[in-house]
Design a protein around this motif. Structure first.
Motif, PDB file in Angstrom:
ATOM      1  N   ASN A  41      43.384  17.377 -22.341  1.00 39.47           N
ATOM      2  CA  ASN A  41      43.319  18.565 -21.479  1.00 39.47           C
ATOM      3  C   ASN A  41      44.612  19.360 -21.483  1.00 39.47           C
ATOM      4  O   ASN A  41      44.889  20.117 -20.538  1.00 39.47           O
ATOM      5  CB  ASN A  41      42.998  18.155 -20.036  1.00 39.47           C
ATOM      6  N   VAL A  42      45.424  19.203 -22.532  1.00 38.42           N
ATOM      7  CA  VAL A  42      46.711  19.889 -22.576  1.00 38.42           C
ATOM      8  C   VAL A  42      46.546  21.387 -22.359  1.00 38.42           C
ATOM      9  O   VAL A  42      47.308  22.025 -21.620  1.00 38.42           O
ATOM     10  CB  VAL A  42      47.429  19.612 -23.921  1.00 38.42           C
ATOM     11  N   GLY A  68      36.319  15.920 -14.521  1.00 39.18           N
ATOM     12  CA  GLY A  68      37.338  16.935 -14.747  1.00 39.18           C
ATOM     13  C   GLY A  68      36.947  17.818 -15.911  1.00 39.18           C
ATOM     14  O   GLY A  68      35.875  17.649 -16.509  1.00 39.18           O
ATOM     15  N   PRO A  69      37.780  18.788 -16.265  1.00 39.47           N
ATOM     16  CA  PRO A  69      37.481  19.658 -17.409  1.00 39.47           C
ATOM     17  C   PRO A  69      37.283  18.831 -18.674  1.00 39.47           C
ATOM     18  O   PRO A  69      37.930  17.804 -18.866  1.00 39.47           O
ATOM     19  CB  PRO A  69      38.730  20.545 -17.523  1.00 39.47           C
ATOM     20  N   ARG A  70      36.394  19.286 -19.546  1.00 32.89           N
ATOM     21  CA  ARG A  70      36.093  18.563 -20.781  1.00 32.89           C
ATOM     22  C   ARG A  70      37.336  18.509 -21.663  1.00 32.89           C
ATOM     23  O   ARG A  70      37.957  19.531 -21.963  1.00 32.89           O
ATOM     24  CB  ARG A  70      34.949  19.258 -21.518  1.00 32.89           C
ATOM     25  N   SER A  71      37.700  17.306 -22.096  1.00 39.85           N
ATOM     26  CA  SER A  71      38.900  17.158 -22.918  1.00 39.85           C
ATOM     27  C   SER A  71      38.589  17.449 -24.384  1.00 39.85           C
ATOM     28  O   SER A  71      37.435  17.368 -24.822  1.00 39.85           O
ATOM     29  CB  SER A  71      39.466  15.743 -22.776  1.00 39.85           C
ATOM     30  N   GLU A  72      39.628  17.777 -25.139  1.00 47.65           N
ATOM     31  CA  GLU A  72      39.502  18.094 -26.553  1.00 47.65           C
ATOM     32  C   GLU A  72      40.062  16.951 -27.387  1.00 47.65           C
ATOM     33  O   GLU A  72      40.910  16.172 -26.928  1.00 47.65           O
ATOM     34  CB  GLU A  72      40.236  19.399 -26.863  1.00 47.65           C
ATOM     35  N   PRO A 115      47.973  13.466 -23.968  1.00 41.19           N
ATOM     36  CA  PRO A 115      48.279  12.377 -24.894  1.00 41.19           C
ATOM     37  C   PRO A 115      49.076  11.250 -24.236  1.00 41.19           C
ATOM     38  O   PRO A 115      50.180  11.462 -23.742  1.00 41.19           O
ATOM     39  CB  PRO A 115      49.095  13.090 -25.980  1.00 41.19           C
ATOM     40  N   GLY A 116      48.457  10.080 -24.211  1.00 38.90           N
ATOM     41  CA  GLY A 116      49.134   8.905 -23.689  1.00 38.90           C
ATOM     42  C   GLY A 116      49.069   8.724 -22.194  1.00 38.90           C
ATOM     43  O   GLY A 116      49.467   7.674 -21.691  1.00 38.90           O
ATOM     44  N   THR A 126      55.419  21.094 -18.839  1.00 41.08           N
ATOM     45  CA  THR A 126      55.990  19.828 -19.293  1.00 41.08           C
ATOM     46  C   THR A 126      56.568  19.952 -20.701  1.00 41.08           C
ATOM     47  O   THR A 126      55.880  20.379 -21.622  1.00 41.08           O
ATOM     48  CB  THR A 126      54.909  18.737 -19.295  1.00 41.08           C
ATOM     49  N   PRO A 127      57.837  19.572 -20.893  1.00 44.49           N
ATOM     50  CA  PRO A 127      58.417  19.580 -22.245  1.00 44.49           C
ATOM     51  C   PRO A 127      57.681  18.601 -23.160  1.00 44.49           C
ATOM     52  O   PRO A 127      57.075  17.627 -22.703  1.00 44.49           O
ATOM     53  CB  PRO A 127      59.862  19.126 -21.995  1.00 44.49           C
TER      54      PRO A 127
END
Length: 394
Positions: free
Chosen positions: A47-48, A38-42, A76-77, A216-217
């Motif tokens: 990946n927000v 998937g896209p590279r996470s930070e 996150p989480g 997403t809130p």
């Protein structure tokens, strides 16, 4: 004791960061397999920033060319896994009981109460009873028993379309609303302004705006925020959720109570709710929410399919002519097709399937929750408990 609180806070922060970084999921990955691509996470936020704000299924479908049939995103989480092919969806969702559970969103499900609806309900006794109540209505024989109601509704809708075609949207909204309300509760409505149509539409639009990835809130990214007091600054979401929960409860309870009153007065029209009350007199709560699930899902989706049909016929007049010719060859001019005519209408059958493929009403299905670690095709690790599986219908 005074030193204990800072230590506990520090420990909680460290554990939260480790969870965000995926340390616990690595410990459970005994095969040392990677997560799907998937896209590279930070760092920390994962990946927000990659979550699309609008029409996320289009971005997910586009990513298929780069990452393949299974795409992984980290927030996150949580882990989000997108299934972009029939094979992957069939292998995981249809064949494995590990994927039967539902992800519970903090606002929509836990605070607003949408987890009482069948589609949002966690796997358990309540979900099983909902399915048991619904099963007798979800078959060909049950649908055919309501053929007369469908035919009367269609004739009324066709007359309205002939006399005022410019109002076709209102006509099909009323048609689909009348059918699902009659089927579910045996109640009659005569206007799209009736609360039995207007209220579910408003409720559905509200919850959709809260659950799509990218919209997403914050409380759904950090679910522990749901525990802050409603009077706390910034806790507007919690105060709103309390109001919305009551509105949702009233939406499904009021028509149910009307059916019970009609039964007591001997004036009830046969319906899903009246039949359930007759067969399961002690299951009021499950009947309320299983009926509400049929009620809120049926009218909106059917209305959407019919709207797509009008668009398809307006933009493809050659298809309309061919479909009309097939109907004319099977039924008389003054009659409507019946279920028995279906076998003789192969072009119409294909047209209906194409409507659902061309512009899917629900292009991003409800997420499934993985209940234990899994490994797919020997090269992808799927993480239990925090892994939410979406299916793309494009």
């Amino acid at each position: 004791m005074a030193e204990l609180l800072p230590n506990l806070i520090t420990l909680g922060v460290v554990l939260a960061i480790l969870r965000c970084l995926g340390v616990f999921s690595k410990a459970s990955n005994l095969r040392r397999l990677p997560l799907p691509p998937g896209p590279r996470s930070e760092f920390l936020i994962g990946n927000v920033r990659h979550l699309p704000a609008g029409s996320p299924w289009l971005q997910y479908a586009a990513w298929r060319k780069e990452f393949g049939d299974i795409i992984h995103l980290k927030v996150p989480g949580n882990h989000l896994v997108i299934l972009n092919s029939y094979k992957a969806a069939h292998d995981l969702l249809d064949l494995s009981p590990k994927y039967i559970d539902r992800h519970q969103l903090a606002i929509a499900d836990q605070l607003m109460g949408w987890n009482r609806m069948t589609a949002n309900s966690a796997y358990g006794d309540a979900w099983k009873l909902h399915r048991k109540l619904m099963r007798p209505t979800m078959n060909k024989a049950a649908v055919e028993r309501h053929a007369l109601i469908l035919e009367r509704g269609m004739r009324a809708c066709l007359l309205q379309l002939l006399h005022s075609p410019e109002g076709f949207q209102e006509h099909i909204r009323l048609f689909t609303g009348k059918i699902i309300v009659m089927f579910t509760y045996g109640l009659k409505i005569d206007s799209t302004k009736d609360p039995l149509i207007a209220v579910p539409e408003a409720q559905f639009a509200r919850v959709i705006s809260l659950i799509l990835p990218g919209q997403t809130p914050l409380v759904d990214v950090f679910p522990s925020l749901k525990h802050i007091p409603s009077w706390f600054p910034g806790a507007t979401f919690k105060r709103n959720a309390r109001i919305w929960k009551k509105e949702l409860t009233d939406m499904v309870t009021q028509p149910f109570n009307r059916v019970k009153a009609d039964i007591a007065a001997g004036a009830a029209v046969s319906s899903f709710t009246s039949k359930c009350l007759e067969d399961n007199p002690q299951a009021d709560d499950e009947i309320i929410w299983s009926a509400g699930s049929l009620y809120i899902a049926g009218a909106d989706t059917t209305h959407a399919v019919l709207s797509i049909f009008f668009l398809a016929m307006a933009t493809h007049p050659d298809v309309q002519r061919r479909a009309q010719a097939e109907i004319d060859s099977v039924v008389n001019a003054d009659t409507l097709p019946t279920f028995e005519d279906r076998v003789n209408l192969p072009y119409i059958e294909c047209l209906l399937k194409e409507l659902q493929r061309w512009l899917p009403v629900v292009p991003l299905a409800f997420p499934h929750r993985l209940t234990e670690d899994d490994f797919y095709e020997g090269n992808a690790h799927l993480v239990a408990a925090t892994c939410f599986i979406y299916r793309i219908f494009v």
